[in-house]
Design a protein around this motif. Sequence first.
Motif, short mmCIF file in Angstrom:
data_model
loop_
_atom_site.label_atom_id
_atom_site.label_comp_id
_atom_site.label_asym_id
_atom_site.label_seq_id
_atom_site.Cartn_x
_atom_site.Cartn_y
_atom_site.Cartn_z
N VAL A 1 15.58 -76.73 -4.67
CA VAL A 1 14.17 -76.49 -4.99
C VAL A 1 13.81 -77.18 -6.30
N CYS A 2 14.67 -77.06 -7.31
CA CYS A 2 14.41 -77.72 -8.59
C CYS A 2 14.40 -79.24 -8.42
N LEU A 3 15.30 -79.73 -7.58
CA LEU A 3 15.34 -81.17 -7.30
C LEU A 3 14.00 -81.65 -6.77
N VAL B 1 18.94 -82.93 3.55
CA VAL B 1 18.60 -84.08 4.38
C VAL B 1 17.13 -84.46 4.19
N ASP B 2 16.26 -83.45 4.14
CA ASP B 2 14.83 -83.72 3.95
C ASP B 2 14.57 -84.46 2.65
N LEU B 3 15.27 -84.07 1.59
CA LEU B 3 15.04 -84.66 0.26
C LEU B 3 15.97 -85.83 -0.02
N HIS B 4 16.79 -86.21 0.95
CA HIS B 4 17.67 -87.38 0.81
C HIS B 4 18.57 -87.23 -0.42
N ALA B 5 19.16 -86.04 -0.58
CA ALA B 5 20.07 -85.78 -1.69
C ALA B 5 21.46 -86.26 -1.30
#
Length: 448
Positions: free
Chosen positions: A105-107, A176-180
């Motif tokens: 979430v912070c990312l 996956v959504d945020l491409h981390a």
Amino acid sequence: MVNWRFIFDSDYDSRTLLNRFHEESQRLLLPAYASDEITPALPSKEVTKVALRLKYQIEKVIPCELEHSVITNPNSDVITKKVIQTAREAGGEEYRACVLFCLIVCLRWFKVQSRVELWDSSLHKCRVLACEVIAKHIIESETDREYLMREALLKRYSIFHHGEESTPVNVIERAVDLHALRIIGSSGYQKCITYLWRGWYHQDEKDPSRFIEYRERANTNYWVHLSPDRIRTPAYQNTILVFFSLLYLALFTVVINTINPSGDLDFVEGILYVMTLAYICDELTKIWKVGRYYLGFWNVINLALYALLAVSFILRMIAVTRSDSDIAKRLKFNELSYNFLAFAAPMFWIRLLLFFDIYRFFGVMLVVLKVMMKESIIFFALLFFVLVGFLQAFVGMDQADRGIPVTEGIIRGMANTIVSAPNFDVFHTLAPPFGTILYYIYNFVIMV
């Protein structure tokens, strides 16, 4: 579903970027029934408090812009063991399972800030990187595998914002959504993905928010594993998908090699077109549910293939409906239908490449191939403007010199030059020596 207001609204400013919570709070995929609604594993307000604590900690740890190597270094003086331990204890003993989710979430918060506050974009990107590094350390240092997978990675959590709860998601989905990529590449994350792929962990039928272990995975009896419930295993679903794709290709091969001159549909062609209709309905359903974000490289190839087959079927139906007295048109439409069918053959085989991406080597090669094809499309799109300029020059020279139209020969000669087969005969006669000089320039531009 897609929020179309964000696409067509001309008022899309930084305020919209900061208030994208409404987009997250809507359900995008199944389950759609009220009885299947997924509830968060922990109270959303408490999870939000943990996320705010972690955000405050990272802002203090990264107060200014730093080199990325300073943050990612295994012996970093910034992301120390004490920093990682403090982040791990941000939720206390009761809410420690949601720490990884809160780091995600912070990312996202820092990513949004980097797009809005451009003057501090580099600083926020450093904080994004710090979130990934801390999460990676926490995942890889966790010794309890069951706890890591079931509680930290697969349990769904939500945050509380403006009086509403977001849609519960887990770390596996959100990363996956945020491409981390650092989180995705961690050993614990990859092991969890393997367990999900093989069906060793699956959703509980009674509680969709909970993942349970497949108890019979160590059983060597074949018939124990031959259960209809196991069909939901991703590995088996992929096997079935590959099987039907090979069957689809086999049917196409039979059809294209057994042409019916009369134009009548046989049994094999009927199965081929029925499967095509099923694939089209499947693609349209996914586009309806996901929206324009579903369209990608492989989807475009599939849709082009299905469109060619649909045109072939329509032409075949036109041929079938022709009377016996109009045999010439019947044969013409039948031949045209088979031409469209044959034209789709390369796409049938290219479509099979999609199923090789489960293997690491082929997956990397497919990514490279996709990038190369995209860059080639961009190159030819830019080359189009250059070609139009040269074409206009050559046509203008021809009209000024003789007025005899040779536009077709000019276009053919320019096309041959692109495929490394230049033809100087046509251009030597265009306003010499200007036509020859311009054609040499054109060859040089194409080679460069």
